[in-house]
Design a protein around this motif. Structure first.
Motif, PDB file in Angstrom:
ATOM      1  N   ARG A  23     -34.040  31.983 -75.721  1.00  0.00           N
ATOM      2  CA  ARG A  23     -35.254  31.343 -76.202  1.00  0.00           C
ATOM      3  C   ARG A  23     -35.034  30.918 -77.644  1.00  0.00           C
ATOM      4  N   ILE A  24     -35.284  29.659 -77.918  1.00  0.00           N
ATOM      5  CA  ILE A  24     -35.100  29.112 -79.260  1.00  0.00           C
ATOM      6  C   ILE A  24     -36.488  28.820 -79.809  1.00  0.00           C
ATOM      7  N   VAL A  25     -36.738  29.215 -81.045  1.00  0.00           N
ATOM      8  CA  VAL A  25     -38.053  29.003 -81.650  1.00  0.00           C
ATOM      9  C   VAL A  25     -37.900  28.174 -82.918  1.00  0.00           C
ATOM     10  N   ASN A  26     -38.970  27.478 -83.268  1.00  0.00           N
ATOM     11  CA  ASN A  26     -38.959  26.699 -84.509  1.00  0.00           C
ATOM     12  C   ASN A  26     -39.381  27.588 -85.671  1.00  0.00           C
ATOM     13  N   GLY A  27     -39.539  27.006 -86.849  1.00  0.00           N
ATOM     14  CA  GLY A  27     -39.887  27.753 -88.046  1.00  0.00           C
ATOM     15  C   GLY A  27     -41.228  28.466 -87.963  1.00  0.00           C
ATOM     16  N   GLU A  28     -42.102  27.987 -87.074  1.00  0.00           N
ATOM     17  CA  GLU A  28     -43.406  28.625 -86.908  1.00  0.00           C
ATOM     18  C   GLU A  28     -43.415  29.643 -85.785  1.00  0.00           C
TER      19      GLU A  28
END
Length: 167
Positions: A23-28
């Motif tokens: 799972r890849i998440v953004n800065g938020e």
């Protein structure tokens, strides 16, 4: 001669959402692996096909009249309206649409039929004026294969394996 690439958007999004290794998440902290995978896969597909026109078609959230005819129709499908965003590919759909807008690729979300029905209709409507490539893992599209319609099956495993089915 023109070449129309019709992408089964929902199919590709699901493949990328569940096929990414982590799972890849953004800065938020919002999950974006499906969006990143979708855009990366689409760019690979475009480089392979070299289309003059592109259309991505997505299944919309609407009642399906086929369920009235056969209660077992897609009865095994998960109701994603009840699934947490971290496990729901549709939670990234708006980001996929923003990415498509950004790169200037047309897309449609169905409102009263299934995406595969609309894709087949477009393929048959345009095959007299363009070569048509349908990108989907759905084997139902094999029945459309002709001199001017082909099916490209993209699999992310092994860094994007392409399988083209031509007449």
């Amino acid at each position: 001669m023109d070449k129309l690439l019709i992408v089964d958007g929902s199919n590709l999004l699901f493949q990328m959402f569940f096929g990414m290794p982590a799972r890849i998440v953004n800065g938020e902290g919002k999950a974006i692996q499906g969006t990143l995978g979708f855009v990366g896969a689409l760019l690979k597909i475009i480089r392979k096909v070299e289309p003059t026109h592109i259309l991505a078609i997505f299944d919309g959230e609407h009642e399906n009249s086929r369920c009235d005819i056969d209660a077992d129709y897609k009865a095994n499908r998960i109701d994603y309206s009840m699934v947490n965003d971290t496990e729901n590919p549709f939670s990234q759909l708006s980001d996929v649409y923003k990415a498509l807008d950004y790169v200037g690729i047309n897309y449609i979300e169905t409102t009263n039929c299934e995406a595969d029905d609309l894709m087949a209709s477009y393929a048959l409507s345009f095959c007299n004026s363009a070569n048509v490539v349908i990108c989907s893992l759905d084997s139902d599209f094999f029945q459309l294969i002709s001199e001017r319609i082909s099916v490209l099956r993209y699999r992310e495993k092994n860094n994007g394996v392409f399988g083209s089915i031509y007449c």
